[in-house]
Design an enzyme around this catalytic site. Structure first.
Site, PDB file in Angstrom:
ATOM      1  N   HIS A   1       0.828  -1.200   0.000  1.00  0.00           N
ATOM      2  CA  HIS A   1       0.000   0.000   0.000  1.00  0.00           C
ATOM      3  C   HIS A   1       0.862   1.249   0.000  1.00  0.00           C
ATOM      4  O   HIS A   1       1.941   1.287   0.581  1.00  0.00           O
ATOM      5  CB  HIS A   1      -0.968   0.014   1.193  1.00  0.00           C
ATOM      6  CG  HIS A   1      -0.319  -0.180   2.534  1.00  0.00           C
ATOM      7  ND1 HIS A   1       0.182  -1.399   2.958  1.00  0.00           N
ATOM      8  CD2 HIS A   1      -0.093   0.690   3.551  1.00  0.00           C
ATOM      9  CE1 HIS A   1       0.672  -1.272   4.177  1.00  0.00           C
ATOM     10  NE2 HIS A   1       0.526  -0.010   4.555  1.00  0.00           N
TER      11      HIS A   1
ATOM     12  N   HIS B   1       1.058   5.173   1.080  1.00  0.00           N
ATOM     13  CA  HIS B   1       0.513   6.290   1.852  1.00  0.00           C
ATOM     14  C   HIS B   1       0.752   7.555   1.039  1.00  0.00           C
ATOM     15  O   HIS B   1       1.877   7.809   0.602  1.00  0.00           O
ATOM     16  CB  HIS B   1       1.233   6.440   3.195  1.00  0.00           C
ATOM     17  CG  HIS B   1       0.969   5.347   4.174  1.00  0.00           C
ATOM     18  ND1 HIS B   1      -0.015   5.439   5.144  1.00  0.00           N
ATOM     19  CD2 HIS B   1       1.559   4.141   4.349  1.00  0.00           C
ATOM     20  CE1 HIS B   1      -0.002   4.337   5.876  1.00  0.00           C
ATOM     21  NE2 HIS B   1       0.935   3.526   5.411  1.00  0.00           N
TER      22      HIS B   1
END
Length: 215
Positions: free
Chosen positions: A201, A203
């Site tokens: 993922h 950010h």
């Protein structure tokens, strides 16, 4: 002691001196170290002779509330709890189960089994707001199909397209959120980087002035 303005308090919290001070502590500081710190930041904190000491141990995570009176500074900064230590412990626990292939919380978000604030979605990626934002704008971008991509260091040649698509989606949402003037993309990889979910993922953080070096 006179009240601190919001801008001065934020400047104090984000100053390099405060960051260095908080990171260097392994135990609560003594009155003498606190006095020295306050002396070095006298323009922000006022006269150290009248300041309350000692300060509690600090973390680099912003507190959830700010007190704007310097006589409350000690108590206020105590609310900046040792969340850094909590993040490190969570990352170590997650790493222990990283290779078992079990569904993660992101799989549940993708399946809409748990709620999230989605800001972008297409056939390959999903972007949603972080529930613990570290900036006025903070969202995550994840691949919908993990395909072994638990972390960036596990990437293989077959992942080239999705890696590029993740970055392109980050750019689209950054424009959507009005942070084209500057934003930061962060990928935590492994326990030393405090990765707590083993589903790659990104950010994306913006809406405030970023500092360098990062924590």
């Amino acid at each position: 002691m006179s009240s601190l303005s919001t801008s001065k308090f934020m400047a104090a919290f984000n100053s390099f001196s405060l960051l260095r001070y908080s990171l260097s502590l392994s135990s609560p500081p003594t009155s003498s170290t606190t006095a020295s710190f306050l002396r070095n930041n006298a323009s922000l904190f006022g006269n150290p002779a009248t300041a309350r000491a000692p300060l509690c141990r600090l973390s680099v995570s912003p507190p959830t509330r700010f007190s704007l009176h310097s006589h409350n500074l000690t108590r206020t900064l105590c609310h900046a709890t040792s969340s850094t230590n909590d993040e490190e412990a969570a990352a170590k626990a997650a790493a222990a189960n990283a290779d078992v292939g079990a569904p993660t919380i992101f799989d549940k978000i993708i399946a809409k089994e748990i709620p999230s604030t989605i800001v972008y979605e297409d056939e390959k990626v999903l972007a949603f707001r972080d529930i613990n934002p570290q900036a006025p704008i903070h969202f995550l971008v994840i691949p919908k199909f993990r395909d072994g991509l638990t972390q960036l260091s596990k990437a293989e040649k077959r992942h080239t397209e999705i890696l590029g698509h993740l970055l392109y989606a980050a750019k689209i949402v950054a424009e959507q959120e009005g942070i084209q003037d500057g934003f930061r993309v962060v990928i935590n990889d492994g326990p030393a980087a405090c990765q707590s979910v083993y589903h790659l993922h990104l950010h994306v953080l913006g809406g405030r002035q970023m500092k360098w070096p990062p924590g």
